[in-house]
Design a protein around this motif. Structure first.
Motif, PDB file in Angstrom:
ATOM      1  N   GLY A 178       0.794  -1.221   0.000  1.00 45.47           N
ATOM      2  CA  GLY A 178       0.000   0.000   0.000  1.00 45.47           C
ATOM      3  C   GLY A 178       0.822   1.264   0.000  1.00 45.47           C
ATOM      4  O   GLY A 178       0.264   2.367  -0.026  1.00 45.47           O
ATOM      5  N   TRP A 179       2.122   1.156   0.046  1.00 41.62           N
ATOM      6  CA  TRP A 179       3.015   2.299  -0.004  1.00 41.62           C
ATOM      7  C   TRP A 179       4.009   2.116  -1.150  1.00 41.62           C
ATOM      8  O   TRP A 179       4.380   0.979  -1.471  1.00 41.62           O
ATOM      9  N   PRO A 180       4.466   3.211  -1.767  1.00 40.52           N
ATOM     10  CA  PRO A 180       5.504   3.080  -2.784  1.00 40.52           C
ATOM     11  C   PRO A 180       6.719   2.356  -2.187  1.00 40.52           C
ATOM     12  O   PRO A 180       7.150   2.667  -1.077  1.00 40.52           O
ATOM     13  N   SER A 181       7.228   1.377  -2.938  1.00 46.46           N
ATOM     14  CA  SER A 181       8.343   0.567  -2.444  1.00 46.46           C
ATOM     15  C   SER A 181       9.469   0.543  -3.464  1.00 46.46           C
ATOM     16  O   SER A 181       9.231   0.459  -4.668  1.00 46.46           O
ATOM     17  N   PHE A 182      10.688   0.587  -2.955  1.00 46.61           N
ATOM     18  CA  PHE A 182      11.887   0.623  -3.785  1.00 46.61           C
ATOM     19  C   PHE A 182      12.903  -0.363  -3.217  1.00 46.61           C
ATOM     20  O   PHE A 182      12.946  -0.575  -2.007  1.00 46.61           O
ATOM     21  N   ASP A 183      13.729  -0.937  -4.092  1.00 46.74           N
ATOM     22  CA  ASP A 183      14.742  -1.867  -3.583  1.00 46.74           C
ATOM     23  C   ASP A 183      16.060  -1.173  -3.262  1.00 46.74           C
ATOM     24  O   ASP A 183      16.930  -1.781  -2.646  1.00 46.74           O
ATOM     25  N   ARG A 184      16.188   0.096  -3.657  1.00 40.22           N
ATOM     26  CA  ARG A 184      17.403   0.864  -3.317  1.00 40.22           C
ATOM     27  C   ARG A 184      17.156   2.346  -3.561  1.00 40.22           C
ATOM     28  O   ARG A 184      16.353   2.708  -4.413  1.00 40.22           O
TER      29      ARG A 184
ATOM     30  N   LYS B 119      14.557 -10.590  -3.844  1.00 30.80           N
ATOM     31  CA  LYS B 119      15.805 -11.325  -3.589  1.00 30.80           C
ATOM     32  C   LYS B 119      16.764 -11.254  -4.772  1.00 30.80           C
ATOM     33  O   LYS B 119      17.960 -11.350  -4.603  1.00 30.80           O
ATOM     34  N   GLU B 120      16.217 -11.067  -5.979  1.00 27.78           N
ATOM     35  CA  GLU B 120      17.075 -11.017  -7.160  1.00 27.78           C
ATOM     36  C   GLU B 120      17.828  -9.685  -7.293  1.00 27.78           C
ATOM     37  O   GLU B 120      18.700  -9.550  -8.137  1.00 27.78           O
ATOM     38  N   THR B 121      17.496  -8.703  -6.457  1.00 28.43           N
ATOM     39  CA  THR B 121      18.238  -7.431  -6.483  1.00 28.43           C
ATOM     40  C   THR B 121      18.927  -7.245  -5.133  1.00 28.43           C
ATOM     41  O   THR B 121      19.903  -7.900  -4.842  1.00 28.43           O
TER      42      THR B 121
END
Length: 162
Positions: free
Chosen positions: A96-102, A141-143
């Motif tokens: 429900g929130w914007p999500s980023f991996d980095r 997991k791939e990043t």
């Protein structure tokens, strides 16, 4: 003699304890490149932005229009314009929130909070110290394996080439 010894040991132990409430890794607001008083922030930000960015509130899940943005661009701090995240590192987490991996290198800083009774890694703007959200270890997991769960109200979006 035993009582005096026990009292000394107990007193030393109690005086040397450092609880989490005494620890903070977040800098003082004066340590940031952009530093303003509370009243200055209140004049510049909406009440919702102020609550999240300056008081560490959390917006309602699924309330941000930034959740659906997929076009190339940069997410910046709503308080100071500091570049935080790129669309290419955004993913749909279902939270429900914007999500980023980095984040963008140097764009965010980290602290900790235990407001919910357990330790969480807080994410804040490296330029003004505004609260953005939290980072968790359940991302792709791939990043990086990280999920930066960010309040949409704490950011603005600058589309690429506009």
């Amino acid at each position: 003699m035993k009582k005096l010894f026990l009292f000394t040991v107990l007193a030393t132990f109690l005086m040397s304890c450092n609880g989490n409430a005494q620890k903070t890794s977040k800098k003082s607001s004066k340590d940031y490149e952009v530093s303003k008083t509370e009243s200055e922030w209140k004049e510049e930000l909406t009440s919702e932005e102020f609550d999240v960015l300056r008081k560490a509130a959390t917006e309602r899940p699924f309330s941000s229009e930034l959740n659906d943005i997929k076009k190339p661009g940069t997410f910046v701090c709503a308080a100071c314009g500091n570049e935080l995240y790129k669309t290419e590192h955004k993913f749909m987490s279902g939270t429900g929130w914007p999500s980023f991996d980095r984040p963008i290198e140097g764009g965010v800083a980290y602290g900790s909070d235990s407001k919910l009774g357990y330790q969480r890694d807080e994410v804040h703007c490296a330029r003004c110290g505004g609260h953005l959200g939290h980072v968790f270890n359940d991302g792709p997991k791939e990043t990086t394996g990280k999920r930066h769960c960010i309040n949409g109200i704490a950011m603005d979006f600058n589309p690429e080439n506009e």
